[in-house]
Scaffold this active site. Structure first.
Site, PDB file in Angstrom:
ATOM      1  N   TYR A 149      86.243  55.431  11.325  1.00 18.27           N
ATOM      2  CA  TYR A 149      85.847  56.733  11.122  1.00 18.27           C
ATOM      3  C   TYR A 149      87.130  57.667  10.989  1.00 18.27           C
ATOM      4  CZ  TYR A 149      83.194  61.097  11.973  1.00 18.27           C
ATOM      5  OH  TYR A 149      82.751  62.375  11.927  1.00 18.27           O
ATOM      6  N   ASP A 150      87.993  57.732  11.852  1.00 17.19           N
ATOM      7  CA  ASP A 150      89.220  58.658  11.645  1.00 17.19           C
ATOM      8  C   ASP A 150      89.822  58.459  10.533  1.00 17.19           C
ATOM      9  OD1 ASP A 150      88.171  58.994  14.341  1.00 17.19           O
ATOM     10  OD2 ASP A 150      90.281  58.859  15.389  1.00 17.19           O
ATOM     11  N   GLU A 151      90.363  57.219  10.135  1.00 19.83           N
ATOM     12  CA  GLU A 151      91.267  56.999   9.029  1.00 19.83           C
ATOM     13  C   GLU A 151      90.471  56.923   7.796  1.00 19.83           C
ATOM     14  OE1 GLU A 151      94.248  57.403   9.358  1.00 19.83           O
ATOM     15  OE2 GLU A 151      95.337  55.784  10.923  1.00 19.83           O
ATOM     16  N   VAL A 192      76.419  65.705  24.161  1.00 19.83           N
ATOM     17  CA  VAL A 192      75.463  66.867  24.341  1.00 19.83           C
ATOM     18  C   VAL A 192      74.028  66.126  24.368  1.00 19.83           C
ATOM     19  CG1 VAL A 192      74.359  68.911  23.795  1.00 19.83           C
ATOM     20  CG2 VAL A 192      76.860  68.270  23.603  1.00 19.83           C
ATOM     21  N   PHE A 195      73.434  63.863  27.518  1.00 19.42           N
ATOM     22  CA  PHE A 195      73.240  64.514  28.906  1.00 19.42           C
ATOM     23  C   PHE A 195      71.717  65.179  28.871  1.00 19.42           C
ATOM     24  CE2 PHE A 195      78.176  65.306  29.854  1.00 19.42           C
ATOM     25  CZ  PHE A 195      78.193  63.781  30.003  1.00 19.42           C
ATOM     26  N   GLY A 209      85.038  58.171  32.155  1.00 15.92           N
ATOM     27  CA  GLY A 209      86.353  58.598  32.813  1.00 15.92           C
ATOM     28  C   GLY A 209      86.110  59.318  33.948  1.00 15.92           C
ATOM     29  N   GLN A 213      88.535  64.981  30.213  1.00 11.61           N
ATOM     30  CA  GLN A 213      88.911  65.382  29.082  1.00 11.61           C
ATOM     31  C   GLN A 213      87.982  66.544  28.455  1.00 11.61           C
ATOM     32  OE1 GLN A 213      86.783  62.814  30.055  1.00 11.61           O
ATOM     33  NE2 GLN A 213      85.506  62.016  28.701  1.00 11.61           N
ATOM     34  N   THR A 214      88.509  67.230  27.673  1.00 14.36           N
ATOM     35  CA  THR A 214      87.857  68.440  26.974  1.00 14.36           C
ATOM     36  C   THR A 214      87.589  68.347  25.781  1.00 14.36           C
ATOM     37  OG1 THR A 214      89.871  69.536  25.985  1.00 14.36           O
ATOM     38  CG2 THR A 214      89.292  69.882  28.441  1.00 14.36           C
ATOM     39  N   ARG A 215      86.235  69.081  25.425  1.00 16.56           N
ATOM     40  CA  ARG A 215      85.940  69.201  23.924  1.00 16.56           C
ATOM     41  C   ARG A 215      85.303  70.845  23.746  1.00 16.56           C
ATOM     42  NH1 ARG A 215      87.546  64.749  24.040  1.00 16.56           N
ATOM     43  NH2 ARG A 215      86.831  63.022  22.995  1.00 16.56           N
TER      44      ARG A 215
HETATM   45  P1  NAD Z   1      74.242  62.311  11.237  1.00 14.89           P
HETATM   46  O1  NAD Z   1      74.676  60.636  11.731  1.00 14.89           O
HETATM   47  O2  NAD Z   1      73.250  63.192  12.053  1.00 14.89           O
HETATM   48  O3  NAD Z   1      74.030  62.399   9.646  1.00 14.89           O
HETATM   49  C1  NAD Z   1      74.652  61.550   8.881  1.00 14.89           C
HETATM   50  C2  NAD Z   1      73.518  61.351   7.730  1.00 14.89           C
HETATM   51  O4  NAD Z   1      74.456  60.423   6.607  1.00 14.89           O
HETATM   52  C3  NAD Z   1      72.718  60.528   8.187  1.00 14.89           C
HETATM   53  O5  NAD Z   1      71.401  61.074   7.710  1.00 14.89           O
HETATM   54  C4  NAD Z   1      72.822  59.296   7.615  1.00 14.89           C
HETATM   55  O6  NAD Z   1      71.516  58.327   7.385  1.00 14.89           O
HETATM   56  C5  NAD Z   1      73.451  59.343   6.477  1.00 14.89           C
HETATM   57  N1  NAD Z   1      74.306  58.210   5.827  1.00 14.89           N
HETATM   58  C6  NAD Z   1      75.184  57.311   6.680  1.00 14.89           C
HETATM   59  N2  NAD Z   1      75.542  56.415   5.821  1.00 14.89           N
HETATM   60  C7  NAD Z   1      75.291  56.845   4.637  1.00 14.89           C
HETATM   61  C8  NAD Z   1      75.310  56.112   3.474  1.00 14.89           C
HETATM   62  N3  NAD Z   1      76.008  55.056   3.130  1.00 14.89           N
HETATM   63  N4  NAD Z   1      74.778  56.547   2.328  1.00 14.89           N
HETATM   64  C9  NAD Z   1      73.866  57.469   2.347  1.00 14.89           C
HETATM   65  N5  NAD Z   1      73.677  58.240   3.712  1.00 14.89           N
HETATM   66  C10 NAD Z   1      74.176  57.737   4.613  1.00 14.89           C
HETATM   67  O7  NAD Z   1      75.740  63.131  11.523  1.00 14.89           O
HETATM   68  P2  NAD Z   1      75.979  64.673  11.410  1.00 14.89           P
HETATM   69  O8  NAD Z   1      76.327  65.137  12.844  1.00 14.89           O
HETATM   70  O9  NAD Z   1      74.953  65.440  10.896  1.00 14.89           O
HETATM   71  O10 NAD Z   1      77.345  64.633  10.675  1.00 14.89           O
HETATM   72  C11 NAD Z   1      77.240  64.919   9.125  1.00 14.89           C
HETATM   73  C12 NAD Z   1      78.511  64.927   8.606  1.00 14.89           C
HETATM   74  O11 NAD Z   1      79.664  65.872   9.490  1.00 14.89           O
HETATM   75  C13 NAD Z   1      79.182  63.666   8.694  1.00 14.89           C
HETATM   76  O12 NAD Z   1      80.097  63.393   7.670  1.00 14.89           O
HETATM   77  C14 NAD Z   1      80.210  63.775  10.078  1.00 14.89           C
HETATM   78  O13 NAD Z   1      81.401  62.771   9.849  1.00 14.89           O
HETATM   79  C15 NAD Z   1      80.574  65.016  10.122  1.00 14.89           C
HETATM   80  N6  NAD Z   1      80.964  65.593  11.405  1.00 14.89           N
HETATM   81  C16 NAD Z   1      79.907  66.083  12.077  1.00 14.89           C
HETATM   82  C17 NAD Z   1      80.412  66.304  13.490  1.00 14.89           C
HETATM   83  C18 NAD Z   1      79.430  66.868  14.503  1.00 14.89           C
HETATM   84  O14 NAD Z   1      79.807  67.156  15.497  1.00 14.89           O
HETATM   85  N7  NAD Z   1      78.066  66.763  14.271  1.00 14.89           N
HETATM   86  C19 NAD Z   1      81.698  66.675  13.533  1.00 14.89           C
HETATM   87  C20 NAD Z   1      82.715  66.247  12.816  1.00 14.89           C
HETATM   88  C21 NAD Z   1      82.410  65.924  11.352  1.00 14.89           C
HETATM   89  N1  UDP Z   2      81.042  60.994  26.656  1.00  8.44           N
HETATM   90  C1  UDP Z   2      80.621  60.803  28.058  1.00  8.44           C
HETATM   91  N2  UDP Z   2      79.194  60.428  28.503  1.00  8.44           N
HETATM   92  C2  UDP Z   2      78.515  60.183  27.343  1.00  8.44           C
HETATM   93  C3  UDP Z   2      78.925  60.214  26.138  1.00  8.44           C
HETATM   94  C4  UDP Z   2      80.004  60.749  25.875  1.00  8.44           C
HETATM   95  O1  UDP Z   2      81.297  61.442  29.033  1.00  8.44           O
HETATM   96  O2  UDP Z   2      77.291  59.735  27.819  1.00  8.44           O
HETATM   97  C5  UDP Z   2      82.095  61.583  26.566  1.00  8.44           C
HETATM   98  C6  UDP Z   2      83.098  60.857  25.584  1.00  8.44           C
HETATM   99  O3  UDP Z   2      83.841  59.856  26.338  1.00  8.44           O
HETATM  100  C7  UDP Z   2      83.945  62.060  24.940  1.00  8.44           C
HETATM  101  C8  UDP Z   2      83.181  63.033  25.038  1.00  8.44           C
HETATM  102  O4  UDP Z   2      82.070  62.892  25.814  1.00  8.44           O
HETATM  103  O5  UDP Z   2      85.042  61.991  25.856  1.00  8.44           O
HETATM  104  C9  UDP Z   2      82.383  63.551  23.550  1.00  8.44           C
HETATM  105  O6  UDP Z   2      81.934  62.277  23.069  1.00  8.44           O
HETATM  106  P1  UDP Z   2      81.056  62.226  21.836  1.00  8.44           P
HETATM  107  O7  UDP Z   2      80.846  60.944  21.521  1.00  8.44           O
HETATM  108  O8  UDP Z   2      79.980  63.417  21.729  1.00  8.44           O
HETATM  109  O9  UDP Z   2      82.030  62.925  20.680  1.00  8.44           O
HETATM  110  P2  UDP Z   2      83.710  62.717  20.216  1.00  8.44           P
HETATM  111  O10 UDP Z   2      84.416  61.698  21.144  1.00  8.44           O
HETATM  112  O11 UDP Z   2      83.704  61.910  19.071  1.00  8.44           O
HETATM  113  O12 UDP Z   2      84.407  63.932  20.386  1.00  8.44           O
END
Ligand code: NAD
Ligand code: UDP
Length: 322
Positions: A149-151, A192, A195, A209, A213-215
């Site tokens: 995901y990250d890369e 979110v 929980f 953990g 950790q913070t978000r």
């Molecule tokens: P989500 O999983 O609810 O939505 C992703 C959507 O993409 C889904 O509807 C899924 O079916 C579709 N999808 C996945 N792979 C696909 C493919 N190969 N072809 C077509 N559709 C595909 O997640 P989200 O939270 O709505 O995230 C949307 C975007 O925002 C993502 O790119 C995610 O990386 C980015 N994002 C979200 C957050 C967050 O906190 N919600 C944070 C950072 C980045």
């Molecule tokens: N987390 C947790 N319990 C859960 C799900 C997630 O403590 O049931 C923690 C997780 O380890 C991370 C933080 O909550 O530290 C946010 O996790 P999330 O998967 O929502 O997003 P991301 O790690 O990608 O920010």
């Protein structure tokens, strides 16, 4: 909105959590909206209320494959966002990020569309700069379980900037920090939704953990507003720009808030911290404030209230009435 201002807009990942809220906004503004999704994590339920609208169209398609459309703007959101889902098939996650970006940038280049990439705070990895500014290059493990995901997202940013420099594609890149709200998938494992669903069913709240950790949690409506402002902002400001709520909470604080606000009888249990889980996360949103006049308006208590209410209805109606 006047007719000449309406545009044909493609939203990839449009049936997901953020994508469906974005489609709502764009349809309400009168644009012609094409929602493309393969339903990996998105659901028809999220966009069912839009299906009968004359300016909404649903395309089932996998973005790892090319697609030929005529559009004015593209919001590229397709990609599973929760660690559970993006780690389920990591190779597919990379293909979606990289091939998806190439296909959408190629489309944007061909039809001269403006294109926005939904990037992520994950590009900062486990950050040593706090809060994170856009100029920070990040601290990312290239071979860990989060790397697909990250890369993938980092390489997508590279592709966006190379298409911009090499082909003059009109790009925008936003880095989204943890965003929550109605229509998150109840089982997608994000903190979110986890929980709240656990609390509403009086199950144990699983803190990974020690919960230190913070978000920073941004309510979905604020995020969508920032995303739309970025797309419609001046061509001189292409990003990357952080979008998120700078309020910073430990995961333990979040668990306590959810228990308090739901009135649940749940207890908190501690589970092992997943590999490479970032220790801290908080956006510096100065750039967004200065260039877009944007700042979040919904605080965590209020956003949790709305999200809890959504999940209550979802659970009570078995998903039929939301
Ligand atoms: P989500 O999983 O609810 O939505 C992703 C959507 O993409 C889904 O509807 C899924 O079916 C579709 N999808 C996945 N792979 C696909 C493919 N190969 N072809 C077509 N559709 C595909 O997640 P989200 O939270 O709505 O995230 C949307 C975007 O925002 C993502 O790119 C995610 O990386 C980015 N994002 C979200 C957050 C967050 O906190 N919600 C944070 C950072 C980045
Ligand atoms: N987390 C947790 N319990 C859960 C799900 C997630 O403590 O049931 C923690 C997780 O380890 C991370 C933080 O909550 O530290 C946010 O996790 P999330 O998967 O929502 O997003 P991301 O790690 O990608 O920010």
């Amino acid at each position: 909105m006047k007719l000449h201002e309406t545009r044909r807009i493609l939203v990839t990942g449009g049936a997901g959590f953020l994508g469906s809220h974005l489609c709502d906004r764009l349809v309400a503004e009168g644009h012609e909206v094409l929602c493309l999704d393969n339903f990996f994590t998105g659901t028809r339920r999220n966009i069912a209320h839009l299906l009968a609208k004359p300016n909404f169209e649903l395309i089932r398609h996998d973005l790892a494959q090319p697609v030929f459309l005529e559009v004015d703007e593209i919001y590229n959101l397709a990609c599973p966002a929760s660690p559970v889902h993006y780690q389920y098939n990591p190779v597919k996650t990379i293909k979606t990020n990289i091939m998806g970006a190439i296909h959408m940038l190629g489309l944007a280049k061909r039809v001269k569309a403006k294109i926005l990439q939904a990037s992520t705070s994950e590009v900062y990895g486990n950050p040593v700069i706090h809060p994170q500014t856009e100029s920070y290059w990040g601290n990312v493990n290239p071979i860990g379980i989060r790397s697909c995901y990250d890369e993938g997202k980092r390489c997508a940013e590279t592709l966006f900037f190379d298409y911009y420099r090499q082909n003059n594609v009109n790009i925008r890149v936003i880095r989204i920090f943890n965003t929550y709200g109605p229509r998150m998938h109840p089982n997608d494992g994000r903190v979110v939704s986890n929980f709240i669903v656990q609390a509403l069913s009086n199950q144990d709240i699983t803190v990974f953990g020690e919960g230190a950790q913070t978000r920073s949690f941004c309510y979905v409506d604020d995020l969508i507003e920032g995303m739309i402002r970025m797309m419609n902002g001046p061509d001189s400001f292409i990003g990357p720009v952080n979008l998120g709520n700078p309020g910073e909470f430990t995961i333990l604080e979040l668990a306590e808030k959810v228990i308090r606000q739901t009135g649940a009888r749940s207890k908190i249990v501690f589970k092992p911290l997943p590999q490479d889980d970032p220790l801290q996360r908080k956006p510096d949103i100065t750039l967004a404030a200065e260039n877009l006049g944007w700042a979040p308006t919904v605080n965590l208590e209020e956003g949790l209230e709305r999200t809890i209410s959504y999940f209550k209805t979802l659970i009570n109606t078995g998903g039929k009435n939301v």
